[in-house]
Design an enzyme around this catalytic site. Structure first.
Site, PDB file in Angstrom:
ATOM      1  N   LYS A 185       2.886   4.501 -10.838  1.00 52.49           N
ATOM      2  CA  LYS A 185       1.587   3.874 -10.533  1.00 52.49           C
ATOM      3  C   LYS A 185       1.035   3.107 -11.746  1.00 52.49           C
ATOM      4  O   LYS A 185       0.354   2.095 -11.578  1.00 52.49           O
ATOM      5  CB  LYS A 185       0.589   4.939 -10.073  1.00 52.49           C
TER       6      LYS A 185
ATOM      7  N   THR B 186      -8.222  10.982   2.809  1.00 51.90           N
ATOM      8  CA  THR B 186      -7.352  10.733   3.960  1.00 51.90           C
ATOM      9  C   THR B 186      -7.070  12.079   4.640  1.00 51.90           C
ATOM     10  O   THR B 186      -7.326  13.146   4.054  1.00 51.90           O
ATOM     11  CB  THR B 186      -6.021  10.139   3.493  1.00 51.90           C
TER      12      THR B 186
ATOM     13  N   ASN C  25       0.799  -1.231   0.000  1.00 51.84           N
ATOM     14  CA  ASN C  25       0.000   0.000   0.000  1.00 51.84           C
ATOM     15  C   ASN C  25       0.829   1.279   0.000  1.00 51.84           C
ATOM     16  O   ASN C  25       0.393   2.293  -0.547  1.00 51.84           O
ATOM     17  CB  ASN C  25      -0.911  -0.022   1.240  1.00 51.84           C
TER      18      ASN C  25
ATOM     19  N   VAL D 166      -9.245   9.659  -2.505  1.00 54.77           N
ATOM     20  CA  VAL D 166      -9.693   9.134  -1.216  1.00 54.77           C
ATOM     21  C   VAL D 166      -9.403  10.165  -0.129  1.00 54.77           C
ATOM     22  O   VAL D 166      -8.279  10.673  -0.021  1.00 54.77           O
ATOM     23  CB  VAL D 166      -8.962   7.805  -0.892  1.00 54.77           C
TER      24      VAL D 166
ATOM     25  N   TYR E  93       5.287   9.976 -10.143  1.00 55.05           N
ATOM     26  CA  TYR E  93       4.292   9.194  -9.400  1.00 55.05           C
ATOM     27  C   TYR E  93       3.337   8.483 -10.353  1.00 55.05           C
ATOM     28  O   TYR E  93       3.115   7.276 -10.229  1.00 55.05           O
ATOM     29  CB  TYR E  93       3.523  10.130  -8.463  1.00 55.05           C
TER      30      TYR E  93
HETATM   31  N1  LIG Z   1      -5.480   9.139  -0.948  1.00 54.75           N
HETATM   32  C1  LIG Z   1      -5.734   9.096  -2.257  1.00 54.75           C
HETATM   33  O1  LIG Z   1      -6.517   9.891  -2.769  1.00 54.75           O
HETATM   34  C2  LIG Z   1      -5.080   8.038  -3.122  1.00 54.75           C
HETATM   35  C3  LIG Z   1      -5.535   7.935  -4.446  1.00 54.75           C
HETATM   36  C4  LIG Z   1      -4.986   6.970  -5.266  1.00 54.75           C
HETATM   37  C5  LIG Z   1      -4.010   6.127  -4.780  1.00 54.75           C
HETATM   38  N2  LIG Z   1      -3.568   6.253  -3.497  1.00 54.75           N
HETATM   39  C6  LIG Z   1      -2.535   5.320  -3.056  1.00 54.75           C
HETATM   40  O2  LIG Z   1      -2.916   4.716  -1.845  1.00 54.75           O
HETATM   41  C7  LIG Z   1      -1.764   4.392  -1.070  1.00 54.75           C
HETATM   42  C8  LIG Z   1      -1.894   4.999   0.308  1.00 54.75           C
HETATM   43  O3  LIG Z   1      -1.971   6.407   0.144  1.00 54.75           O
HETATM   44  P1  LIG Z   1      -2.546   7.381   1.269  1.00 54.75           P
HETATM   45  O4  LIG Z   1      -3.360   8.385   0.569  1.00 54.75           O
HETATM   46  O5  LIG Z   1      -3.137   6.605   2.378  1.00 54.75           O
HETATM   47  O6  LIG Z   1      -1.181   8.090   1.723  1.00 54.75           O
HETATM   48  P2  LIG Z   1      -0.736   8.642   3.158  1.00 54.75           P
HETATM   49  O7  LIG Z   1       0.363   9.603   2.861  1.00 54.75           O
HETATM   50  O8  LIG Z   1      -1.908   9.110   3.921  1.00 54.75           O
HETATM   51  O9  LIG Z   1      -0.138   7.340   3.857  1.00 54.75           O
HETATM   52  C9  LIG Z   1       0.954   6.686   3.280  1.00 54.75           C
HETATM   53  C10 LIG Z   1       1.704   5.919   4.351  1.00 54.75           C
HETATM   54  O10 LIG Z   1       2.856   5.320   3.724  1.00 54.75           O
HETATM   55  C11 LIG Z   1       3.997   5.623   4.507  1.00 54.75           C
HETATM   56  N3  LIG Z   1       5.191   5.672   3.660  1.00 54.75           N
HETATM   57  C12 LIG Z   1       5.419   6.527   2.630  1.00 54.75           C
HETATM   58  N4  LIG Z   1       6.649   6.335   2.147  1.00 54.75           N
HETATM   59  C13 LIG Z   1       7.218   5.331   2.876  1.00 54.75           C
HETATM   60  C14 LIG Z   1       8.479   4.700   2.870  1.00 54.75           C
HETATM   61  N5  LIG Z   1       9.437   5.060   2.009  1.00 54.75           N
HETATM   62  N6  LIG Z   1       8.718   3.722   3.766  1.00 54.75           N
HETATM   63  C15 LIG Z   1       7.767   3.372   4.662  1.00 54.75           C
HETATM   64  N7  LIG Z   1       6.568   3.940   4.726  1.00 54.75           N
HETATM   65  C16 LIG Z   1       6.287   4.917   3.849  1.00 54.75           C
HETATM   66  C17 LIG Z   1       3.703   6.969   5.145  1.00 54.75           C
HETATM   67  O11 LIG Z   1       4.506   7.196   6.295  1.00 54.75           O
HETATM   68  C18 LIG Z   1       2.220   6.850   5.455  1.00 54.75           C
HETATM   69  O12 LIG Z   1       1.976   6.271   6.723  1.00 54.75           O
HETATM   70  C19 LIG Z   1      -0.570   4.925  -1.858  1.00 54.75           C
HETATM   71  O13 LIG Z   1      -0.010   3.887  -2.611  1.00 54.75           O
HETATM   72  C20 LIG Z   1      -1.191   5.973  -2.750  1.00 54.75           C
HETATM   73  O14 LIG Z   1      -0.430   6.177  -3.899  1.00 54.75           O
HETATM   74  C21 LIG Z   1      -4.082   7.202  -2.656  1.00 54.75           C
END
Ligand SMILES: NC(=O)c1ccc[n+]([C@@H]2O[C@H](COP(=O)([O-])OP(=O)(O)OC[C@H]3O[C@@H](n4cnc5c(N)ncnc54)[C@H](O)[C@@H]3O)[C@@H](O)[C@H]2O)c1
Length: 253
Positions: free
Chosen positions: A164, A195, A95, A193, A160
């Site tokens: 992806k 967050t 994730n 999403v 990014y």
């Molecule tokens: N939130 C959105 O709108 C959205 C949309 C599409 C895809 N995503 C994908 O969902 C996934 C989660 O995203 P999110 O929105 O919850 O992000 P977020 O930033 O809220 O959480 C990401 C987590 O990953 C950890 N992380 C990041 N880099 C790291 C590293 N090098 N080593 C260890 N931990 C690391 C961070 O500390 C954090 O706890 C990601 O892959 C993101 O690309 C999110």
């Protein structure tokens, strides 16, 4: 929202990357609610330790390990140590990711590599770390988290979006690699999403109105909506699903 229950998940052990915050946190909590033993990896030790101790206090089996997933050796060592303690993982959710914005003209070679080291490379080496244990168990489920940003051709974060887009190719090839061992590999592709980070960094009333206008069904997509799909794909209910991409974006792309 109330998450469905998948009874087989209560006897499983899951690994989640990037579980301290956002979608990953919702996934960790969702597995914990199912009675799954969960280990999660994250860079953010403060949030990771706090989440693990809250869930353990509530009776869940949850372990946190702080690691930067860009460090492949340290990550695989952490997976070995956790599996030695908890038993092999039969579920792995790749994730972790980071959608830092950047200008095309200013991207350096080092920055490009670093974005891939965060957003793509861990999927390969975390999967490699858990695969032997899954083989020993006779099967498993890997779920990779993508993003609709590349399908939309979103500007301002080309490293990014490119990384992806590769999650789909990685998922399809890995499903073929590991299928003979009974290991299923799927991708969940979220839309926007809500967050905490998204609300803090990018949310404005105008941006949200424009995003919601593009959704076929209205209302915010929550981290739990992604967790629900991850639970399904991790469970035996999805036993004939592999190599596929499941979009959770309320009908935008
Ligand atoms: N939130 C959105 O709108 C959205 C949309 C599409 C895809 N995503 C994908 O969902 C996934 C989660 O995203 P999110 O929105 O919850 O992000 P977020 O930033 O809220 O959480 C990401 C987590 O990953 C950890 N992380 C990041 N880099 C790291 C590293 N090098 N080593 C260890 N931990 C690391 C961070 O500390 C954090 O706890 C990601 O892959 C993101 O690309 C999110």
């Amino acid at each position: 929202m109330t998450l469905p229950r998948f009874p087989d998940l209560s006897s499983r052990t899951a690994l989640v990357t990037g579980g301290a915050e956002g979608i990953g946190r919702a996934i960790v909590e969702a597995f914990a609610t199912q009675g799954t033993t969960v280990a999660f990896l994250d860079l953010n030790a403060t949030l990771g330790e706090a989440l693990a101790s809250d869930l353990v206090a509530a009776g869940a089996r949850v372990v946190f390990h702080s690691v930067d997933l860009r460090e492949v050796g340290a990550t695989q060592e952490a997976i070995r140590a956790l599996a030695a303690d908890l038993g092999p993982f039969s579920i792995c959710v790749n994730n972790a990711g980071h959608d830092e914005r950047h200008r095309f003209d200013e991207v350096t070679e080092a920055y490009w590599d670093d974005r891939f080291a965060v957003n793509l490379r861990p999927m390969m080496f975390v999967s490699q770390g858990v695969a032997p244990g899954m083989r020993a168990l006779g099967g498993g489920a890997i779920v990779n988290v993508g993003s609709t940003s590349w399908i939309q051709g979103a500007p301002g974060l080309i490293a990014y979006t490119t990384a992806k887009s590769a999650v789909i190719g990685f998922t399809r090839s890995l499903a073929r690699e590991l299928g003979p061992d009974g290991i299923r590999v799927n991708c969940v592709t979220p839309g926007w999403v809500m967050t905490e980070r998204q609300r803090k960094m990018w949310w404005t009333p105008e941006k949200w109105a424009a995003a919601e206008a593009r959704q076929s069904i209205k209302g915010e997509i929550l981290p739990e909506d992604i967790a629900a799909m991850v639970l399904f794909l991790s469970s035996d209910a999805a036993r004939r699903c592999t190599g596929q991409n499941y979009i959770v974006d309320a009908g935008v792309v």
